[in-house]
Design an enzyme around this catalytic site. Structure first.
Site, PDB file in Angstrom:
ATOM      1  NE  ARG A 217      48.279  -3.558  67.277  1.00 13.27           N
ATOM      2  CZ  ARG A 217      49.206  -3.105  68.099  1.00 13.27           C
ATOM      3  NH1 ARG A 217      49.400  -3.698  69.271  1.00 13.27           N
ATOM      4  NH2 ARG A 217      49.978  -2.094  67.765  1.00 13.27           N
TER       5      ARG A 217
ATOM      6  CE  LYS B 223      59.966  12.902  76.667  1.00 12.51           C
ATOM      7  NZ  LYS B 223      60.572  11.679  77.181  1.00 12.51           N
TER       8      LYS B 223
ATOM      9  N   GLY C 207      50.826   5.992  67.849  1.00 10.67           N
ATOM     10  CA  GLY C 207      49.867   5.568  68.869  1.00 10.67           C
ATOM     11  C   GLY C 207      48.866   6.654  69.232  1.00 10.67           C
TER      12      GLY C 207
ATOM     13  N   GLY D 155      55.803   2.224  66.869  1.00 10.77           N
ATOM     14  CA  GLY D 155      57.254   2.273  66.661  1.00 10.77           C
ATOM     15  C   GLY D 155      57.677   1.982  65.231  1.00 10.77           C
TER      16      GLY D 155
HETATM   17  P1  ADP Z   1      52.415   9.591  68.752  1.00 10.75           P
HETATM   18  O1  ADP Z   1      52.136   8.572  69.839  1.00 10.75           O
HETATM   19  O2  ADP Z   1      51.267   9.701  67.794  1.00 10.75           O
HETATM   20  O3  ADP Z   1      53.733   9.371  68.073  1.00 10.75           O
HETATM   21  P2  ADP Z   1      53.447  11.484  70.689  1.00 10.75           P
HETATM   22  O4  ADP Z   1      53.502  10.390  71.710  1.00 10.75           O
HETATM   23  O5  ADP Z   1      54.740  12.020  70.183  1.00 10.75           O
HETATM   24  O6  ADP Z   1      52.505  11.032  69.468  1.00 10.75           O
HETATM   25  O7  ADP Z   1      52.711  12.764  71.282  1.00 10.75           O
HETATM   26  C1  ADP Z   1      51.405  12.742  71.773  1.00 10.75           C
HETATM   27  C2  ADP Z   1      51.275  13.563  73.025  1.00 10.75           C
HETATM   28  O8  ADP Z   1      51.708  14.892  72.829  1.00 10.75           O
HETATM   29  C3  ADP Z   1      49.843  13.634  73.457  1.00 10.75           C
HETATM   30  O9  ADP Z   1      49.704  12.971  74.697  1.00 10.75           O
HETATM   31  C4  ADP Z   1      49.563  15.129  73.583  1.00 10.75           C
HETATM   32  O10 ADP Z   1      48.812  15.455  74.740  1.00 10.75           O
HETATM   33  C5  ADP Z   1      50.949  15.703  73.701  1.00 10.75           C
HETATM   34  N1  ADP Z   1      51.014  17.116  73.309  1.00 10.75           N
HETATM   35  C6  ADP Z   1      50.840  17.633  72.088  1.00 10.75           C
HETATM   36  N2  ADP Z   1      50.938  18.978  72.126  1.00 10.75           N
HETATM   37  C7  ADP Z   1      51.166  19.318  73.414  1.00 10.75           C
HETATM   38  C8  ADP Z   1      51.377  20.551  74.098  1.00 10.75           C
HETATM   39  N3  ADP Z   1      51.367  21.719  73.456  1.00 10.75           N
HETATM   40  N4  ADP Z   1      51.604  20.505  75.440  1.00 10.75           N
HETATM   41  C9  ADP Z   1      51.630  19.333  76.085  1.00 10.75           C
HETATM   42  N5  ADP Z   1      51.444  18.129  75.502  1.00 10.75           N
HETATM   43  C10 ADP Z   1      51.215  18.124  74.181  1.00 10.75           C
END
Ligand code: ADP
Ligand code: MG
Length: 396
Positions: A36, A197, A354, A377
């Site tokens: 950053r 999620k 993130g 976010g």
């Molecule tokens: P971002 O921060 O980039 O928006 P998210 O927070 O939505 O991404 O998701 C990232 C998380 O999703 C990671 O910690 C990863 O381990 C988890 N993840 C992805 N696929 C799976 C899976 N099949 N089972 C469990 N966790 C998963």
């Protein structure tokens, strides 16, 4: 959206209030990632080089409206000085006499960091009086903190109505990259949405089905879609309450002519642990006691093949539990293919989020995509199609 940039203003001799994102990761008093700070230096160098008095403000952590010594920006100001290879001053408050006195002593080209804006509750309540006090410290306002633009706080939004407001170079680069991804993209456009999620990314999926030609869903998020279609997913992570929602998104996509791609094979294991025995199975043959932890090689190949027809890609979310080997394989393989297509001039690739940034760094391609946003976010809200208050306030 039209906004003014540093090309539109003469800053010599002017006091410039620069809203930066100095909310760097800190562990045991040490800054663990300088990204950053490094990304901010071009704007500061330019302003300083043009003879502005550069007054940097930022939040840091969540002090909840009172001074918390552990959340002081003083160590971050020192790190900024090291990155800029110059003296950087520090004022122990972001408003009032402490700030005003330090600014009064500045000469053209000087750089000063103000203490954490969130030490005052009026920052987060976007109090007009507080915005006026911030504004009184400067002649111009430059916002370089896209990552906090989804928050309507005094230093990100309110003060933009008090002073003439401009986008800094980092904000400008971010907005231009995002515009080329979903604003006026070269079509066809694909989106890859994955991660943990659906519930946190529902708005985003709803927005994308109407805007992209191809929507790839992976990660744990895909499990909910597969389960909603009645496919066996064993003990995989999913959100059973959202089956109807997932079916709704599939219908929306079909109605909008958006091709929605779900995994057709998966890497499964009895548990999410390093060194566990894994198996690659087609969807439809996931053992009842197994968890889906990554997309399989056939799915990776299908995604890469479908991307060959695409000109623009927006990507958020790792396709598997990439933090634990070997469940990083799908994400890494796709990331490298996207980087190669980008370098070949076949694809414009914009990614953010993130964990997505961590996954791309892990794959070694962080610098090889067209643009990677480190905003979490704000990037997601932008993908949802929302207007970001900190950006809207810069509207020319
Ligand atoms: P971002 O921060 O980039 O928006 P998210 O927070 O939505 O991404 O998701 C990232 C998380 O999703 C990671 O910690 C990863 O381990 C988890 N993840 C992805 N696929 C799976 C899976 N099949 N089972 C469990 N966790 C998963
Ligand atoms: Mg995350």
């Amino acid at each position: 959206m039209a906004f003014k940039t540093l090309d539109d203003v003469a800053v010599a001799g002017k006091r410039v209030l620069l809203r930066a994102d100095l909310n760097v990761p800190m562990h045991d008093g040490q800054i663990s990632d300088l990204t950053r700070i490094e990304r901010l230096t071009p704007t500061i160098r330019e302003l300083s080089g043009k003879g502005a008095k550069v007054v940097v403000c930022s939040h840091f952590g969540r002090p909840k409206g009172k001074p918390v010594p552990a959340m002081s920006l003083a160590p971050v100001a020192r790190a900024l000085g090291l990155a800029l290879e110059r003296d950087v001053g520090f004022a122990p408050d972001c408003i009032g006499p402490a700030a005003a006195d330090a600014i009064a002593r500045m000469r053209p080209g000087d750089v000063l960091v103000l203490e954490n804006t969130r030490f005052h509750p009026e920052e987060e309540s976007n109090d007009p009086g507080f915005s006026a006090r911030l504004g009184a410290l400067a002649d111009l306002y430059v916002n370089d903190a896209f990552s906090t633009a989804h928050r309507a706080h005094a230093s990100t939004e309110g003060v933009a109505h008090v002073l003439p407001a401009y986008a800094g170079r980092l904000m400008q680069a971010e907005l231009e990259a995002l515009e080329s991804a979903l604003g006026a993209p070269i079509r066809p456009v694909a989106a890859v949405v994955a991660g943990a999620k659906i519930s946190s990314k529902l708005g985003l999926l709803g927005n994308l089905v109407g805007r992209v030609e191809l929507l790839v869903i992976g990660g744990a998020m895909a499990n909910t879609f597969l389960a909603a279609q009645g496919r066996g997913i064993g003990r995989s992570l999913e959100e059973p309450d959202l089956h109807a929602t997932a079916r709704g998104i599939l219908e929306q996509a079909a109605a909008a002519g958006c091709s929605l791609l779900l995994p057709d094979d998966a890497v499964v294991a009895p548990a999410l642990q390093p060194g566990v025995p894994t198996q690659t199975v087609p969807i439809g043959a996931v053992p009842a006691d197994a968890m889906i932890l990554d997309i399989g090689p056939a799915t990776v190949a299908t995604i890469i093949a479908r991307l060959r027809d695409m000109r623009t890609l927006v990507w958020n979310g790792p396709l598997g539990a990439f933090e634990t080997a070997p469940f990083d394989a799908g994400t890494t393989a796709l990331a490298r293919a996207v980087a190669a297509a980008t370098e070949a001039g076949a694809l414009r690739s914009i990614a953010g989020g993130g964990d997505t940034v961590s996954a791309l760094r892990h794959a070694g391609v962080l610098e090889r995509l067209s643009y990677v946003s480190t905003a979490g976010g704000a990037f997601l809200e932008w993908m949802e199609g929302k207007s970001l208050p900190g950006v809207a306030a810069l509207a020319a």
